[in-house]
Design an enzyme around this catalytic site. Sequence first.
Site, PDB file in Angstrom:
ATOM      1  N   GLU A  84       7.322  -2.652  62.229  1.00  0.00           N
ATOM      2  CA  GLU A  84       6.313  -1.661  62.595  1.00  0.00           C
ATOM      3  C   GLU A  84       4.912  -2.250  62.800  1.00  0.00           C
ATOM      4  O   GLU A  84       4.133  -1.722  63.601  1.00  0.00           O
ATOM      5  CB  GLU A  84       6.232  -0.581  61.498  1.00  0.00           C
ATOM      6  CG  GLU A  84       7.492   0.240  61.328  1.00  0.00           C
ATOM      7  CD  GLU A  84       7.793   1.089  62.560  1.00  0.00           C
ATOM      8  OE1 GLU A  84       6.838   1.564  63.213  1.00  0.00           O
ATOM      9  OE2 GLU A  84       8.983   1.266  62.864  1.00  0.00           O
ATOM     10  N   SER A 355      24.365  38.111  11.024  1.00  0.00           N
ATOM     11  CA  SER A 355      24.371  37.540   9.678  1.00  0.00           C
ATOM     12  C   SER A 355      24.025  36.054   9.627  1.00  0.00           C
ATOM     13  O   SER A 355      24.079  35.449   8.550  1.00  0.00           O
ATOM     14  CB  SER A 355      25.744  37.754   9.032  1.00  0.00           C
ATOM     15  OG  SER A 355      25.991  39.126   8.815  1.00  0.00           O
TER      16      SER A 355
END
Length: 794
Positions: A84, A355
């Site tokens: 690039e 419980s």
Amino acid sequence: MRNTLRVLAYCTIALCLAGYVAFLALDASFPFPDRALRADPAVMIRARDGTPMRIFLPEDGRRRFPLALQDVSQVFQKVIIASEDRYFRYHPGVNPFSILRAALQNLQADGVVSGGSTITMQLARLAEPKSRSIKGKIVEAYRALQLEYGLSKDEILKLYLNNTPYGGNVVGVGAAAYTYFGKSAGALSLGEAALLAVLPRSPQAYDPIAHPKAAQAARDRLLDTLEERGVFPPDRVALAKVQPLPTRLTPPPMIAPHASRMAYEQLRRSALARSPKLSVWDVTTTIDPAFQNQALTAMRRRLTSLRLAGLENAAVVVLDRKTREIRALVGTHDFFDTARHGPINAALAMRSPGSTLKPFLYGLAFDEGIAVPESMVLDIPTDYSGYVATNYDDRYRGPVTVRQALVHSLNAPAVRMLAKAGLPRFHRLLRRGGLELRYGPGHYGLPLALGACESSLVQLTTLYAALADEGVWQSARLLADQSDPLEINRKGTSIQNDGSVRLLSRESAYLVRSILEEVPRRDLPTAWAMTLDAPEVAWKTGTSFGHRDAWAIGFSAHYVVGVWTGNLDGRAAKGISGARHAGPLLFDVLRAAEEPGAPLPMPDNLALDTVEVCTEDRELPNPFTPRTMAITVIAGRTKLKRSTLHQRIFVNPDTELRVEGRCLATIKAEPRVVRTPPEELIAWELSRGIPVQTAPPLSPECSAVPATGGPAIVSPSATTPYVLRSDAPDEFQRIPLVARTDGGDSNLYWFQDGALVAQGGVAENLFLAARKGEHRIVVQDSQGRSDSLTFIVE
């Protein structure tokens, strides 16, 4: 000549300075728009071994995994720069030679075939897209100069690699490497790097899944160019060319979706509290994929039997006992089953815990010194301002030990113990243990002992981890970063430097644990300890009010497991229980996670002692106590009273009447020891037809103590039937409870058909709700004297 050069030099310097000042002015007036380059990332949630579990996208739906430059392979960096912008490290952001070359190529081709943009210019275009016109290129070049002025080359390259589009919603090399190859960008090979380098040029045309031939041709052309430029040797390029292209995208991971969502939300809360933008995207949790799969598999095996009982869903949480790390969290059986509320995380749903809170109530009582496991507590109906606790099986057992009360999860003894230990103390203990009790103690009342509040499975499992860890509570942890525990309510709590809170003493936690080890196991016969491969487990179950939730929480040597079963829409399921419907899944998970036969660790240096107590009431013996036994107590904490159960009285052997006061000097009497149980126990036993030994009546010859009879029922009447009228409200058809007494007794206990229906002073107005049928009514005073009759309601 020399003066001319000097003038030219001054002019050049002046022009440069003017240009520099102009650039600074423009930079200040038109700052670089970097917001688009720093968008929120997607978040990758991983298991503790690095396995991807789930990906969460930001608001714009883009998949971004931003990386530091050192986390991107050097091969890929070389490929990008060589293909690039070969002179990236040398130009100031704009390469005039590249622009001139591109212009000549475009003129020759009579069209745009080359752009001449540098990496910096491409990055500027990504931040601020412009048309490919001359004006657009000028703006792009200016923005590139801004970037080069404010950032280093490495910073520019990092931003470029993290913002390059790869088609669809994939942005940046981190997301591209995972999406196309299922790996990190640091592990890219040359062939993979070349493909990702050409893909942004035309994401649709070079899509390796849709157009593999075009993608391979473009990749190979780039590899040839890299070889021609001497970037990579021929043998390496040849090897890269034969590397196959991906044939499918990496599917989005979906492991432990509920736990992943929890981790994501926790990350957002903690990260956004420090910064307005989310910067962390790769998050490692404490989830163990093997444990997660075992828990999910075990749950799905139990689904058929659960649904036959009317329970559509379940949740499982597995904690490491020492670290509190969440090793597994299954929120529902199937995340995608929307018909059964699959996306909802049941492990976080606030439900009535039933419980499951009782062990902590008894642990509090042990620490307060008012009870030990072998203490006696009454399992009888008791009226607390209109509230009478009933047991799950609607039966009462009379005197039981605390151990028996907890093993069998009896409700009436628990409520009695809470009244004795103090509701505010228990409320505070639960809040210190992470339960989100949003109201004060008075809002919940004594039913808090039976789970009259809300809690989540994560909170309950974390609470039980304190029992497993010698009474020390710590918050559960889901993120591997130890600095970010789960946010659990700790208001009003003194927290140690390590984040821990002592809920119970070591001794109390051990005593509670020893009781929970005796709870019958659903996976083994009674003699489960003789099964070699069964790990030792302490556990407790619970069933919520209205039969909507069934719970089972337990712990072994290394893990704490919580199980919830129920319906997320709140529907009740008649007859469910924690033992039958949550317990089997609990033991499936524990046996899969724990080492076979692993014993629970035995704490050392506990401050426990043994004392001799009365065998019947478990208080310190008095001189008349007939039998004693040794029990375990907490040294320095347990406070035992002197037993009053057995008392010496004097009896006339001829009349078998009690002799008291001054008449002892004139009437023949001999000492005897009699039992004097609590008056409410006597009343309950008599109402059940249980023979009760009480002190003989006082001799009429003793004037010092008046001899009186017991209570006599005035209302209801045994001779007149009561008729219910359909046109009158029920509250106007109650039956008065009236008994004639000598006026010296302060309390009367009324039982209908063996159940306590009222209690109060002689002068109090008491009433009985009328129910059709034949009923037996019993009234009992504090001296054990009683009267009874049968009446009829038609």
